[in-house]
Scaffold this active site. Structure first.
Site, PDB file in Angstrom:
ATOM      1  N   CYS A 103     -46.670 -72.747  13.539  1.00  0.00           N
ATOM      2  CA  CYS A 103     -48.003 -72.438  13.043  1.00  0.00           C
ATOM      3  C   CYS A 103     -47.875 -72.122  11.550  1.00  0.00           C
ATOM      4  CB  CYS A 103     -48.557 -71.254  13.827  1.00  0.00           C
ATOM      5  SG  CYS A 103     -50.201 -70.778  13.307  1.00  0.00           S
ATOM      6  N   CYS A 334     -52.759 -64.335  14.043  1.00  0.00           N
ATOM      7  CA  CYS A 334     -53.141 -64.691  12.699  1.00  0.00           C
ATOM      8  C   CYS A 334     -53.252 -63.535  11.697  1.00  0.00           C
ATOM      9  CB  CYS A 334     -54.505 -65.329  12.859  1.00  0.00           C
ATOM     10  SG  CYS A 334     -54.845 -66.565  11.695  1.00  0.00           S
TER      11      CYS A 334
HETATM   12  N1  SAH Z   1     -59.352 -71.017   9.371  1.00  0.00           N
HETATM   13  C1  SAH Z   1     -58.991 -71.895  10.443  1.00  0.00           C
HETATM   14  C2  SAH Z   1     -57.543 -71.814  10.861  1.00  0.00           C
HETATM   15  C3  SAH Z   1     -56.855 -70.486  10.897  1.00  0.00           C
HETATM   16  S1  SAH Z   1     -57.325 -69.365  12.195  1.00  0.00           S
HETATM   17  C4  SAH Z   1     -59.920 -71.705  11.608  1.00  0.00           C
HETATM   18  O1  SAH Z   1     -60.799 -70.856  11.544  1.00  0.00           O
HETATM   19  O2  SAH Z   1     -59.841 -72.468  12.564  1.00  0.00           O
HETATM   20  C5  SAH Z   1     -56.731 -70.112  13.683  1.00  0.00           C
HETATM   21  C6  SAH Z   1     -57.483 -69.663  14.921  1.00  0.00           C
HETATM   22  O3  SAH Z   1     -57.136 -68.312  15.272  1.00  0.00           O
HETATM   23  C7  SAH Z   1     -58.984 -69.685  14.750  1.00  0.00           C
HETATM   24  O4  SAH Z   1     -59.587 -70.228  15.896  1.00  0.00           O
HETATM   25  C8  SAH Z   1     -59.286 -68.222  14.608  1.00  0.00           C
HETATM   26  O5  SAH Z   1     -60.629 -67.957  14.890  1.00  0.00           O
HETATM   27  C9  SAH Z   1     -58.321 -67.597  15.577  1.00  0.00           C
HETATM   28  N2  SAH Z   1     -58.079 -66.164  15.419  1.00  0.00           N
HETATM   29  C10 SAH Z   1     -58.209 -65.402  14.325  1.00  0.00           C
HETATM   30  N3  SAH Z   1     -57.916 -64.114  14.608  1.00  0.00           N
HETATM   31  C11 SAH Z   1     -57.581 -64.065  15.894  1.00  0.00           C
HETATM   32  C12 SAH Z   1     -57.183 -63.011  16.782  1.00  0.00           C
HETATM   33  N4  SAH Z   1     -57.054 -61.773  16.365  1.00  0.00           N
HETATM   34  N5  SAH Z   1     -56.925 -63.323  18.076  1.00  0.00           N
HETATM   35  C13 SAH Z   1     -57.041 -64.591  18.512  1.00  0.00           C
HETATM   36  N6  SAH Z   1     -57.397 -65.630  17.724  1.00  0.00           N
HETATM   37  C14 SAH Z   1     -57.678 -65.367  16.432  1.00  0.00           C
END
Ligand code: SAH
Length: 346
Positions: A103, A334
């Protein structure tokens, strides 16, 4: 000094032609960098002395600076790297039965401001360069090489919004797939976006069959706007129109990501609404257990309620899976590791 990893085949060819050398140097160098994973120019033994000296003068070949490495009981590894300008980024390796998935982070911080996400807490500082993305994969590949393994899959789902760093990300995707380099199959690569409509449309014309994932997280605009700021710029209907355009052009399938947030978007009504919303779209839904962030008020949906949500989708003939959690004993969600380090420093 420019990192050698900033250059792809075209860039290197142009460079060598400009200094009166041969085009084929480019492929030689890329093979050394990605096939043999050398760590110095001196190891590139088939270069002329002149070419080798030029490289040493003009380019750096430094790896990323590893600051912290956490390994989970399930084999997930989380890396915290410090960039040249001192900023922190995260990379995660997940071990799956089908391969080793990395990732990758695409930006230092993020401007999308999703209310549940740790990455956006301090906003975006800057885009990552091509080299900084490549070097994340290279670092993991080097570790795996010790066990005769390699990175087989890449998801651009780390910190940042990849479509807010479109040019560098596209170049990076080509480098991942480059046959003389990492040689990762396009279908083994996924880019995830929170829904930047013009870029989804642009991505429909990208020549590689890289997978697209859309972070949907809510079945209607009212709820989505509450949890995702981007929904004020691009409404759900616009995102779905862009997805349909992408599907028509590419003849492929998209993934909708849907984090289950307790009491927020995980009701049976939401599941039914989601099923109605995406009916007929060639997609599957990835239900993501929320990885709690200490500074956020959200909680994870229970196992039973997740199953209930899944069952509603299933009954409505929507393909869905509940994502298995990886490395939840090591801050693998993330942006959490970076956020924690930054808080420590504050
Ligand atoms: N900005 C992009 C990619 C990075 S985030 C996007 O929004 O798709 C990757 C994924 O992780 C996204 O679906 C995001 O909403 C999710 N995500 C972010 N924080 C998270 C958390 N605390 N738990 C689970 N998924 C999360």
């Amino acid at each position: 000094m420019t990192s050698i990893y900033e250059f792809d085949q075209k860039d290197l060819e142009n460079y060598f032609l400009s200094v009166g050398d041969k085009k084929f140097r480019a492929v030689q160098i890329l093979e050394w960098l990605y096939r043999h994973q050398v760590s110095s120019f001196d190891e590139m033994t088939n270069l002329s002395v002149k070419a080798s000296n030029l490289l040493k003068e003009k380019f750096s070949i430094e790896p990323l600076n590893l600051t912290l490495r956490q390994e989970s009981k399930d084999g997930t590894v989380k890396y915290l790297f410090t960039l040249e300008d001192g900023h922190l980024i995260e990379t995660v390796l997940m071990r799956h039965p089908y391969g080793n998935s990395v990732c990758v982070t695409s930006q230092v911080g993020c401007n999308m401001g999703c209310s549940f996400c740790a990455s956006g807490e301090l906003g975006k500082i800057r885009n990552l360069t091509h080299a900084e993305m490549v070097l994340q994969v290279l670092h993991v590949n080097r570790e795996l090489a010790k066990y005769n393994e390699r990175v087989t899959n890449v998801v651009v789902m780390g910190i940042g919004e990849p479509f807010d760093n479109y040019t560098n990300v596209i170049k990076f995707l080509r480098t991942l797939n480059y046959p003389k380099g990492f040689e990762i199959g396009a279908r083994h690569i996924t880019v995830s976006t929170c829904g930047i409509v013009p870029k989804i449309k642009e991505f429909a014309d990208f020549e590689l069959q890289v997978n697209l994932a859309i972070s949907l997280h809510a079945p209607n605009n009212e709820l989505r706007s509450k949890i995702m700021k981007i929904n004020n710029a691009y409404k759900i209907e616009e995102v779905l129109d862009a997805v349909k355009y992408y599907l028509e052009k590419t003849n492929r399938r998209v993934t909708f990501e849907y984090i289950l947030l307790k009491g927020v978007n995980d009701s049976v009504e939401c599941a039914n609404e989601l099923a109605r919303l995406i009916k007929g779209i060639n997609a599957y839904v990835n239900l993501i257990p929320y990885n709690p962030v200490s500074t956020k008020k959200y909680l994870q949906t229970s196992h039973d309620d997740s199953e209930r949500f899944f069952a509603v989708l299933h009954k409505n003939n929507i393909n869905a899976t509940i994502r298995i959690e990886h490395g939840n004993d090591i801050d693998a969600a993330c942006g959490q590791l970076r956020a924690k380090e930054l808080r420590k420093k504050a």
